[in-house]
Design an enzyme around this catalytic site. Structure first.
Site, PDB file in Angstrom:
ATOM      1  N   GLU A  43      14.649  -0.172   3.680  1.00 30.07           N
ATOM      2  CA  GLU A  43      15.916  -0.533   4.202  1.00 30.07           C
ATOM      3  C   GLU A  43      15.671  -1.673   5.423  1.00 30.07           C
ATOM      4  O   GLU A  43      14.540  -1.238   6.160  1.00 30.07           O
ATOM      5  CB  GLU A  43      16.729   0.715   4.700  1.00 30.07           C
ATOM      6  CG  GLU A  43      18.129   0.099   5.264  1.00 30.07           C
ATOM      7  CD  GLU A  43      19.029   1.719   5.638  1.00 30.07           C
ATOM      8  OE1 GLU A  43      20.106   1.585   5.792  1.00 30.07           O
ATOM      9  OE2 GLU A  43      18.329   2.782   5.452  1.00 30.07           O
ATOM     10  N   LYS A 112      25.962  -2.349   3.057  1.00 31.52           N
ATOM     11  CA  LYS A 112      25.982  -1.276   2.945  1.00 31.52           C
ATOM     12  C   LYS A 112      27.379  -0.498   3.314  1.00 31.52           C
ATOM     13  O   LYS A 112      28.249  -1.092   4.209  1.00 31.52           O
ATOM     14  CB  LYS A 112      25.064  -0.709   4.027  1.00 31.52           C
ATOM     15  CG  LYS A 112      24.855   1.021   4.017  1.00 31.52           C
ATOM     16  CD  LYS A 112      23.709   1.559   4.858  1.00 31.52           C
ATOM     17  CE  LYS A 112      23.351   2.839   4.759  1.00 31.52           C
ATOM     18  NZ  LYS A 112      22.233   3.203   5.578  1.00 31.52           N
ATOM     19  N   CYS A 173      20.412   3.992   0.948  1.00 32.54           N
ATOM     20  CA  CYS A 173      19.777   5.173   1.752  1.00 32.54           C
ATOM     21  C   CYS A 173      20.791   6.176   1.687  1.00 32.54           C
ATOM     22  O   CYS A 173      21.094   7.081   0.857  1.00 32.54           O
ATOM     23  CB  CYS A 173      19.745   4.511   3.241  1.00 32.54           C
ATOM     24  SG  CYS A 173      18.415   5.906   3.918  1.00 32.54           S
ATOM     25  N   SER A 356      -5.600  23.209  27.556  1.00 31.74           N
ATOM     26  CA  SER A 356      -5.450  24.656  28.131  1.00 31.74           C
ATOM     27  C   SER A 356      -6.414  25.760  27.773  1.00 31.74           C
ATOM     28  O   SER A 356      -6.344  26.803  28.219  1.00 31.74           O
ATOM     29  CB  SER A 356      -4.022  24.954  28.334  1.00 31.74           C
ATOM     30  OG  SER A 356      -3.323  25.417  27.029  1.00 31.74           O
TER      31      SER A 356
END
Length: 710
Positions: A43, A112, A173, A356
């Site tokens: 896309e 789209k 999509c 850490s």
């Protein structure tokens, strides 16, 4: 009738028009070399999907047309049908479009119709959905395109492409995920090949949804589905995970990698169209097809089989099992690939993390080591782009250096630092040193007591009072302030070392600082604002503590790192206060007033199932009611919402995190909620208390604080 069809996945980069064009042309060249007649790309592949508000700029549209002109004129695009993506302005509105080109001409433009506009997506902010279903208009082409194609206008709208031997329909999509997907109507009208160009982001345990939808679509409808997806980081918090696929009649024929460092990947399949037609011979399907409304067909004078009814010597692609990664593998691979894209595109020389000795920074460091493993594998496999990027990053662009050993490469680009104070334990210091040695990182060990004392001294000189820890008789305010001094100084010291460590090692450039706050701590607000959670990017900011522990357990064996077991055995602790008379270690879960497993449940109910305090209480009474009383559950829910609310402001400054979890509290993109709350939730909490008092106690162990969470 046999033909070869192709889907691609590309590492595109928002606004990298030249690089995106090169990758598109490379994918087409690979497709043609395999004898393909149809190529489908991701896309908005020309500008990159992640342009965001740049889609509102005319420049983005203009440069997209310029790249399309390069594609139209290239010899590479000749004799193959190509489906490419770009934004197009039609009648003063911008659309997210697929442009079908063939032999120097534009065949049609498909805008789209259904937009992704929730979670991570804001497509309606940039684009107009095409609402004229089965309707086509003529789109006037820019002068630069007319000069190349000789066309004045081209069809624009909801149409399909008919060749001499088949019919192609486009789905974009989100349209696959909608209840009434376009492929249903297109299939009933005779479309046999469906293309889907996607920019679908990675999330833990998400891929199966895409696969199931594609298999279901082609199983019930019959047809060939070509799914192309973006891969990699294109400039924002999302990692697009590829997994391009080709399906036919409910079976997956070909699958692309889900996590890869390659800039271009192409998958192909040799398919028999007659198998689609045989699949569609059911009586009910034929009856519905006869009643369906027609799509306008845009005719293309070509055959996808190249003019041969049968390709002699080509073996038809057979279905196989789809390869899924476990969540632990997804954590090892997804953020690692994201970090590689971030590093190579940021033009920096490596990463730095305050190590850490706890499990969060351990997980982050292990993900960086996973990245180094992937880079070494790609380099040894001869990936020229990876080798070029590696040599530039390590400062040897013209050398023959190959990162054959991931530990050696890690020592060049990854820097760790243990920033201890008088409250730090020898165990955490040793774990940090041992982990750095195990993965090959360049490690620094230092004490910050002098800096902490200096900051406390400034306050004492100005105010005439010296703050004390609670175990020494101080107030809550003093106790919290003294902890935050240590945490925030680590951020300051960390950034100084990130800027100067390459110089100190005789190299040039700087390092990107990594954060290591997990998604549950961000949700609870259990972190100091502007402490060492403030960084350039946070690879684990979208991953729960529970999943991180599982990942560490996996990596111990998969990466041959026995040191990781000691991190799993250790009690999570900030180590910011002195040990009291009872010798009890500062515990994160005790200080938070909830377990990490409980936090994961709270997070999913709040975000994914959209629960406020009252409805969350109702759900948890059903889930936890056999081992906690309604009153106990009520107290847990109220405590979560109160602490979440008073700490929500921290999300306005949180380090950009790789999105991995569906309940991420990141308010910059994903979780659009206020940061100033009525934290007591008077009305909501009163309703919870009233209901809790009325409900029967089903707990088998009244008073038990153990919460059973999957």
């Amino acid at each position: 009738m046999h033909l070869v069809t192709v889907a691609t996945q590309l590492h595109q980069w928002a606004l990298d028009f030249s690089g995106n064009c090169e990758r598109i042309l490379k994918s087409i060249a690979i497709a043609k070399a395999r004898g393909a007649s149809l190529r489908v790309g991701p896309e908005l592949e020309i500008p990159g999907y992640g342009c965001l508000d740049h889609f509102l700029e005319g420049d983005t549209v203009l440069h997209s047309w310029e790249v399309l002109c390069e594609l139209l004129q290239s010899e590479t695009t000749k004799d193959i049908v190509c489906d490419v993506g770009m934004p197009i302005v039609h009648k003063s509105s911008t659309y997210n479009c697929r442009v079908i080109i063939h032999n120097g001409k534009i065949v049609m433009i498909r805008p789209k119709m259904w937009m992704a506009n929730d979670g991570n997506y804001r497509e309606l902010r940039f684009f107009t959905p095409w609402s004229k279903h089965r309707q086509v208009e003529q789109h006037p082409l820019p002068a630069m395109v007319r000069a190349i194609t000789g066309q004045t206008t081209v069809p624009f709208g909801d149409a399909v492409v008919a060749t001499e031997d088949t019919v192609i329909g486009v789905e974009l999509c989100e349209e696959l995920f909608t209840p009434a997907s376009p492929h249903i109507d297109m299939g009933l009208d005779g479309v046999e090949i469906f293309t889907n160009s996607s920019a679908s982001h990675h999330e833990l345990r998400k891929l199966n949804k895409r696969v199931d939808l594609i298999k279901e679509a082609t199983s019930k409808l019959g047809g060939i589905y070509l799914y192309a997806n973006q891969q990699g980081c294109d400039g924002d918090r999302l990692y697009y995970d590829g997994a391009a696929m080709i399906a036919m009649n409910g079976q997956i024929l070909a699958q692309g990698s889900q996590f890869s460092l390659s800039d271009v990947e192409v998958i192909s399949a040799t398919i028999d169209l007659e198998a689609v037609r045989a699949h569609r011979t059911t009586s009910s399907r034929r009856m519905q097809s006869a009643q369906s409304d027609p799509y306008e067909r845009v005719w293309l004078d070509t055959r996808l089989d190249g003019g041969a009814a049968l390709r002699i010597g080509e073996e038809e692609t057979r279905a196989g099992e789809f390869k899924y990664h476990t969540p632990e593998e997804e954590i090892a691979l997804g953020p690692a690939c994201y970090l590689w894209d971030y590093l190579r595109r940021s033009r920096t020389q490596g990463y730095f993390i305050p190590l850490s000795g706890g499990i969060d920074s351990c997980a982050t460091a292990t993900i960086v080591y996973s990245m180094c493993r992937l880079v070494s594998e790609a380099a040894l496999a001869g990936d020229s782009q990876v080798l070029e990027d590696v040599r530039r990053i390590v400062g040897e662009p013209n050398s023959t250096y190959i990162p054959s050993d991931p530990k050696e490469f890690c020592g060049r680009i990854f820097h760790t630092c243990y920033m201890g104070t008088e409250n730090s334990s020898p165990d955490t210091r040793k774990r940090a040193k041992d982990l750095a040695e195990a993965i090959g990182a360049y490690h620094v060990d230092l004490n910050m007591d002098t800096a902490v004392t200096a900051v406390k001294g400034i306050f004492s000189i100005v105010m005439g009072k010296t703050p004390r820890f609670k175990v020494h008789g101080g107030s809550n305010a003093e106790n919290l302030a003294l902890q935050n001094i240590q945490a925030r100084l680590r951020m300051v010291v960390g950034y100084m070392f990130a800027q100067l460590l390459p110089w100190a090692r005789g190299k040039s450039g700087g390092l990107l600082v990594l954060g290591s706050a997990n998604v549950d701590e961000s949700l609870r607000g259990y972190l100091t604002k502007y402490d060492c959670s403030s960084a350039d990017v946070n690879p684990i900011g979208g991953i729960s503590k529970t999943d991180l522990k599982r990942f560490i357990s996996y990596a111990e064996k998969a990466f041959d790192l026995p040191i990781l077991q000691s991190f799993l055995d250790a009690i999570p602790s900030a180590e910011l206060i002195p040990i009291g008379a009872d010798n009890a270690v500062q515990s994160d879960e005790v200080e938070m007033g909830m377990t990490y497993d409980e936090l994961s449940v709270f997070g999913r109910l709040r975000k994914v199932e959209k629960c406020g305090p009252y409805s969350m209480f109702g759900k948890l009474v059903q889930e936890w009611g056999t081992f906690l009383s309604p009153t106990q559950i009520a107290e847990k829910v109220k405590h979560f919402f109160f602490t979440h609310a008073i700490n929500r402001h921290k999300m306005t400054t949180i380090t950009p995190a790789v999105h991995m979890e569906s309940y991420s509290p990141d308010d910059n993109r994903f979780d659009l909620r206020p940061f100033l709350y009525p934290a007591r939730f008077d009305h909501q909490f009163h309703r919870i208390d009233t209901l809790a008092a009325q409900l029967p106690n089903r707990a088998t162990q009244p008073g038990s604080e153990k919460t059973k969470v999957d």
